[in-house]
Motif scaffolding. Structure first.
Motif: not given
Length: 65
Positions: A19-33
């Motif tokens: 899961v990724v919040a809109a306009d962010t570069a990381t997932t909710l678990c902290g991984q780099s997208r």
């Protein structure tokens, strides 16, 4: 707004939905997208449990809290 993204499992067990919040570069678990090598939507039916737990907490938090 949140979106789903297929990426590597943090434990190294293949691909999962994050899961990724809109306009962010990381997932909710902290991984780099990362955009290179992103798999298609039919690559997995598994979900990142850490992302799903974080999303559940977000959705259960009362608005304005």
């Amino acid at each position: 707004m949140h979106e789903m993204w297929v990426g590597a499992d943090a434990a190294g067990g293949g691909l999962v939905w994050h899961v990724v919040a809109a306009d962010t570069a990381t997932t909710l678990c902290g991984q780099s997208r990362q955009h290179d090598g992103v798999a298609g939507h039919d690559s997995t039916d598994r979900h990142c449990l850490e992302c799903m737990s974080a999303l559940q907490n977000i959705l259960q938090t009362p608005t304005g809290a």
